[in-house]
Design an enzyme around this catalytic site. Sequence first.
Site, PDB file in Angstrom:
ATOM      1  N   ASP A   1       0.871  -1.189   0.000  1.00 57.72           N
ATOM      2  CA  ASP A   1       0.000   0.000   0.000  1.00 57.72           C
ATOM      3  C   ASP A   1       0.898   1.226   0.000  1.00 57.72           C
ATOM      4  O   ASP A   1       1.998   1.208   0.559  1.00 57.72           O
ATOM      5  CB  ASP A   1      -0.893   0.012   1.255  1.00 57.72           C
ATOM      6  CG  ASP A   1      -2.118   0.905   1.101  1.00 57.72           C
ATOM      7  OD1 ASP A   1      -3.243   0.374   1.075  1.00 57.72           O
ATOM      8  OD2 ASP A   1      -1.946   2.146   0.996  1.00 57.72           O
TER       9      ASP A   1
ATOM     10  N   ARG B   1     -20.693   2.876  -8.688  1.00 51.79           N
ATOM     11  CA  ARG B   1     -19.374   2.308  -8.994  1.00 51.79           C
ATOM     12  C   ARG B   1     -18.767   3.020 -10.197  1.00 51.79           C
ATOM     13  O   ARG B   1     -17.565   3.271 -10.246  1.00 51.79           O
ATOM     14  CB  ARG B   1     -19.494   0.820  -9.297  1.00 51.79           C
ATOM     15  CG  ARG B   1     -19.949   0.001  -8.109  1.00 51.79           C
ATOM     16  CD  ARG B   1     -19.998  -1.479  -8.452  1.00 51.79           C
ATOM     17  NE  ARG B   1     -20.472  -2.266  -7.328  1.00 51.79           N
ATOM     18  CZ  ARG B   1     -21.735  -2.656  -7.174  1.00 51.79           C
ATOM     19  NH1 ARG B   1     -22.647  -2.349  -8.062  1.00 51.79           N
ATOM     20  NH2 ARG B   1     -22.086  -3.375  -6.121  1.00 51.79           N
TER      21      ARG B   1
ATOM     22  N   ASN C   1     -13.269  -1.262  -8.066  1.00 53.26           N
ATOM     23  CA  ASN C   1     -14.448  -0.910  -8.873  1.00 53.26           C
ATOM     24  C   ASN C   1     -14.234   0.313  -9.758  1.00 53.26           C
ATOM     25  O   ASN C   1     -13.384   1.141  -9.434  1.00 53.26           O
ATOM     26  CB  ASN C   1     -15.623  -0.623  -7.928  1.00 53.26           C
ATOM     27  CG  ASN C   1     -16.392  -1.883  -7.589  1.00 53.26           C
ATOM     28  OD1 ASN C   1     -16.560  -2.762  -8.423  1.00 53.26           O
ATOM     29  ND2 ASN C   1     -16.851  -1.963  -6.355  1.00 53.26           N
TER      30      ASN C   1
ATOM     31  N   ASP D   1     -15.401  -4.202 -13.979  1.00 51.84           N
ATOM     32  CA  ASP D   1     -15.317  -4.573 -15.407  1.00 51.84           C
ATOM     33  C   ASP D   1     -14.479  -3.563 -16.197  1.00 51.84           C
ATOM     34  O   ASP D   1     -13.706  -3.933 -17.077  1.00 51.84           O
ATOM     35  CB  ASP D   1     -16.729  -4.681 -15.997  1.00 51.84           C
ATOM     36  CG  ASP D   1     -17.612  -5.599 -15.163  1.00 51.84           C
ATOM     37  OD1 ASP D   1     -17.311  -6.796 -15.105  1.00 51.84           O
ATOM     38  OD2 ASP D   1     -18.570  -5.110 -14.537  1.00 51.84           O
TER      39      ASP D   1
ATOM     40  N   ASP E   1     -22.237 -10.941  -6.744  1.00 49.97           N
ATOM     41  CA  ASP E   1     -23.669 -10.724  -6.993  1.00 49.97           C
ATOM     42  C   ASP E   1     -24.406 -12.067  -7.060  1.00 49.97           C
ATOM     43  O   ASP E   1     -25.542 -12.181  -6.595  1.00 49.97           O
ATOM     44  CB  ASP E   1     -23.856  -9.957  -8.315  1.00 49.97           C
ATOM     45  CG  ASP E   1     -22.901  -8.791  -8.401  1.00 49.97           C
ATOM     46  OD1 ASP E   1     -23.329  -7.651  -8.259  1.00 49.97           O
ATOM     47  OD2 ASP E   1     -21.695  -9.048  -8.588  1.00 49.97           O
ATOM     48  N   SER E   2     -23.756 -13.070  -7.654  1.00 46.63           N
ATOM     49  CA  SER E   2     -24.384 -14.402  -7.720  1.00 46.63           C
ATOM     50  C   SER E   2     -24.545 -14.956  -6.313  1.00 46.63           C
ATOM     51  O   SER E   2     -25.569 -15.564  -5.985  1.00 46.63           O
ATOM     52  CB  SER E   2     -23.527 -15.350  -8.574  1.00 46.63           C
ATOM     53  OG  SER E   2     -23.417 -14.845  -9.885  1.00 46.63           O
TER      54      SER E   2
ATOM     55  N   ARG F   1     -24.888 -13.171  -3.664  1.00 50.69           N
ATOM     56  CA  ARG F   1     -25.979 -12.411  -3.029  1.00 50.69           C
ATOM     57  C   ARG F   1     -27.337 -12.948  -3.473  1.00 50.69           C
ATOM     58  O   ARG F   1     -28.245 -13.116  -2.658  1.00 50.69           O
ATOM     59  CB  ARG F   1     -25.848 -10.922  -3.388  1.00 50.69           C
ATOM     60  CG  ARG F   1     -24.722 -10.245  -2.623  1.00 50.69           C
ATOM     61  CD  ARG F   1     -24.475  -8.809  -3.081  1.00 50.69           C
ATOM     62  NE  ARG F   1     -23.518  -8.163  -2.182  1.00 50.69           N
ATOM     63  CZ  ARG F   1     -22.765  -7.117  -2.508  1.00 50.69           C
ATOM     64  NH1 ARG F   1     -22.850  -6.587  -3.722  1.00 50.69           N
ATOM     65  NH2 ARG F   1     -21.934  -6.594  -1.619  1.00 50.69           N
TER      66      ARG F   1
ATOM     67  N   ARG G   1     -28.018 -15.951  -4.519  1.00 49.27           N
ATOM     68  CA  ARG G   1     -28.203 -17.284  -3.925  1.00 49.27           C
ATOM     69  C   ARG G   1     -28.667 -17.160  -2.468  1.00 49.27           C
ATOM     70  O   ARG G   1     -29.522 -17.924  -2.004  1.00 49.27           O
ATOM     71  CB  ARG G   1     -26.892 -18.080  -4.013  1.00 49.27           C
ATOM     72  CG  ARG G   1     -26.574 -18.470  -5.445  1.00 49.27           C
ATOM     73  CD  ARG G   1     -25.200 -19.097  -5.602  1.00 49.27           C
ATOM     74  NE  ARG G   1     -24.864 -19.197  -7.023  1.00 49.27           N
ATOM     75  CZ  ARG G   1     -24.087 -20.123  -7.561  1.00 49.27           C
ATOM     76  NH1 ARG G   1     -23.540 -21.057  -6.805  1.00 49.27           N
ATOM     77  NH2 ARG G   1     -23.845 -20.136  -8.850  1.00 49.27           N
TER      78      ARG G   1
ATOM     79  N   HIS H   1     -20.873  -6.010 -13.124  1.00 46.49           N
ATOM     80  CA  HIS H   1     -20.990  -5.962 -11.668  1.00 46.49           C
ATOM     81  C   HIS H   1     -21.476  -4.545 -11.360  1.00 46.49           C
ATOM     82  O   HIS H   1     -20.699  -3.639 -11.108  1.00 46.49           O
ATOM     83  CB  HIS H   1     -19.627  -6.248 -11.008  1.00 46.49           C
ATOM     84  CG  HIS H   1     -19.599  -5.937  -9.530  1.00 46.49           C
ATOM     85  ND1 HIS H   1     -20.423  -6.549  -8.618  1.00 46.49           N
ATOM     86  CD2 HIS H   1     -18.852  -5.054  -8.808  1.00 46.49           C
ATOM     87  CE1 HIS H   1     -20.180  -6.077  -7.412  1.00 46.49           C
ATOM     88  NE2 HIS H   1     -19.239  -5.162  -7.503  1.00 46.49           N
TER      89      HIS H   1
HETATM   90  N1  NAD Z   1     -15.533  -5.790  -6.921  1.00 47.06           N
HETATM   91  C1  NAD Z   1     -16.249  -5.794  -5.811  1.00 47.06           C
HETATM   92  O1  NAD Z   1     -17.199  -6.570  -5.692  1.00 47.06           O
HETATM   93  C2  NAD Z   1     -15.885  -4.850  -4.708  1.00 47.06           C
HETATM   94  C3  NAD Z   1     -16.456  -4.975  -3.431  1.00 47.06           C
HETATM   95  C4  NAD Z   1     -16.071  -4.065  -2.453  1.00 47.06           C
HETATM   96  C5  NAD Z   1     -15.170  -3.049  -2.745  1.00 47.06           C
HETATM   97  N2  NAD Z   1     -14.648  -2.955  -3.988  1.00 47.06           N
HETATM   98  C6  NAD Z   1     -13.702  -1.914  -4.382  1.00 47.06           C
HETATM   99  O2  NAD Z   1     -12.429  -2.178  -3.816  1.00 47.06           O
HETATM  100  C7  NAD Z   1     -11.696  -0.960  -3.761  1.00 47.06           C
HETATM  101  C8  NAD Z   1     -11.075  -0.797  -2.383  1.00 47.06           C
HETATM  102  O3  NAD Z   1     -12.092  -0.598  -1.418  1.00 47.06           O
HETATM  103  P1  NAD Z   1     -11.699  -0.418   0.124  1.00 47.06           P
HETATM  104  O4  NAD Z   1     -12.980  -0.353   0.848  1.00 47.06           O
HETATM  105  O5  NAD Z   1     -10.656  -1.403   0.520  1.00 47.06           O
HETATM  106  O6  NAD Z   1     -11.036   1.034   0.081  1.00 47.06           O
HETATM  107  P2  NAD Z   1      -9.973   1.624   1.140  1.00 47.06           P
HETATM  108  O7  NAD Z   1      -9.991   3.099   0.961  1.00 47.06           O
HETATM  109  O8  NAD Z   1     -10.239   1.062   2.496  1.00 47.06           O
HETATM  110  O9  NAD Z   1      -8.579   1.019   0.645  1.00 47.06           O
HETATM  111  C9  NAD Z   1      -7.970   1.396  -0.547  1.00 47.06           C
HETATM  112  C10 NAD Z   1      -6.473   1.363  -0.287  1.00 47.06           C
HETATM  113  O10 NAD Z   1      -5.801   1.562  -1.524  1.00 47.06           O
HETATM  114  C11 NAD Z   1      -4.605   2.284  -1.246  1.00 47.06           C
HETATM  115  N3  NAD Z   1      -4.140   2.856  -2.492  1.00 47.06           N
HETATM  116  C12 NAD Z   1      -4.716   3.831  -3.244  1.00 47.06           C
HETATM  117  N4  NAD Z   1      -4.000   4.037  -4.366  1.00 47.06           N
HETATM  118  C13 NAD Z   1      -2.947   3.180  -4.332  1.00 47.06           C
HETATM  119  C14 NAD Z   1      -1.874   2.905  -5.186  1.00 47.06           C
HETATM  120  N5  NAD Z   1      -1.729   3.552  -6.342  1.00 47.06           N
HETATM  121  N6  NAD Z   1      -0.994   1.947  -4.828  1.00 47.06           N
HETATM  122  C15 NAD Z   1      -1.142   1.275  -3.655  1.00 47.06           C
HETATM  123  N7  NAD Z   1      -2.141   1.492  -2.802  1.00 47.06           N
HETATM  124  C16 NAD Z   1      -3.033   2.429  -3.120  1.00 47.06           C
HETATM  125  C17 NAD Z   1      -5.039   3.294  -0.194  1.00 47.06           C
HETATM  126  O11 NAD Z   1      -3.918   3.807   0.535  1.00 47.06           O
HETATM  127  C18 NAD Z   1      -5.970   2.456   0.673  1.00 47.06           C
HETATM  128  O12 NAD Z   1      -5.299   1.864   1.752  1.00 47.06           O
HETATM  129  C19 NAD Z   1     -12.693   0.144  -4.137  1.00 47.06           C
HETATM  130  O13 NAD Z   1     -12.553   0.476  -5.508  1.00 47.06           O
HETATM  131  C20 NAD Z   1     -14.028  -0.521  -3.896  1.00 47.06           C
HETATM  132  O14 NAD Z   1     -15.082   0.074  -4.644  1.00 47.06           O
HETATM  133  C21 NAD Z   1     -14.969  -3.843  -4.968  1.00 47.06           C
END
Ligand code: NAD
Length: 311
Positions: A32, A86, A118, A121, A146-147, A149, A151, A173
């Site tokens: 991070d 998203r 997010n 896609d 989502d699937s 959820r 279910r 998604h």
């Molecule tokens: N696909 C899904 O089903 C799904 C579900 C939940 C969350 N998400 C997505 O996951 C992502 C993260 O969510 P979160 O709640 O953990 O957010 P968060 O803010 O808690 O964590 C994000 C982290 O990324 C770090 N970061 C930012 N830019 C960076 C970089 N260039 N290099 C390294 N680290 C970096 C930040 O310091 C932070 O610690 C979001 O985009 C969220 O929408 C996706």
Amino acid sequence: MKVAIVGAGSVGATVAYACLLRGAADELVLYDLDAAKADAQALDLAQGVQFAQMARVTHGSELGVCAESDVIVITAGARQKPGQTRLDLAEANARMCHTLVPELVAGSPNALLLVVTNPVDVVVRAALRASGLPPARVVGTGTVLDSSRLREVLARRCGVAVQNVHAYVLGEHGDSEVAIWSNVTIGGVPLARWGPSLGGMPGEDERRAMLEEVRQAADRIIAGKGATNFAIGVVAARVVEAVTRNERRVLPVTSFLEGYLGIGDVCMSVPAIVGREGVAAHIPIPVDDAELVALTASAACIRDACVRAGA
Ligand SMILES: NC(=O)c1ccc[n+]([C@@H]2O[C@H](COP(=O)([O-])OP(=O)(O)OC[C@H]3O[C@@H](n4cnc5c(N)ncnc54)[C@H](O)[C@@H]3O)[C@@H](O)[C@H]2O)c1
């Protein structure tokens, strides 16, 4: 098997925790930009290893810590604030991929990239472009969540264990996702033939309400606690395991499609066989005419978002 998790926020840390409990990796590394956060999360995780599966937990704020990984899970980037969709995150998170991904791939040329960030896609498309990797090796968690959820909602409605419900949500998604009702089975019984004494098949209005519940799930969780992390944590760990154990598991991950049910030039979720090489094949699933129209529209929606985000 070394698994690197890029982004040690709520999602990254929970993915790591789930991987640890399930024994999905021999080595887990958390990277991070925020060095103190990566350090704290890794220490917290390492102190529970005794009660989980054996794994080495490392961390860092330099990309070099991710080198020589077998799987790289991308969770870094902006997350939705209450009221945001998203797709509002698309441009910033796609841009992040363009800088981050080439360096990650240079350090781990044989890795599989698993995107969680997010809109997943759109970010998969950006990561695919930026990586230069074959499409099979750049995937997203897509509609596995989502699937799961759907279910859960169906299991509650029909009074059976969620493990006995087979149902897919495919496409984006996000808001244009599609429930493939024509293909749902419960305990091997097609939903259309679900016994009247057990509640019968949900009617059209009820099915619409169920899908709406699935679509609104993230907003509801974000409104209550600021982020979603537990379900996506196990979802991502499940995909990681399919790769590290070469399971050839069927999962509706996001991947690049070329001519799937006539849909192409888009990264979106359809059932895929996932193993060590990534997506080994897409599984053509029987859908009815309305579902095909909705999937085609969902693909168009993702393509538009990619163009707008420069993904
Ligand atoms: N696909 C899904 O089903 C799904 C579900 C939940 C969350 N998400 C997505 O996951 C992502 C993260 O969510 P979160 O709640 O953990 O957010 P968060 O803010 O808690 O964590 C994000 C982290 O990324 C770090 N970061 C930012 N830019 C960076 C970089 N260039 N290099 C390294 N680290 C970096 C930040 O310091 C932070 O610690 C979001 O985009 C969220 O929408 C996706």
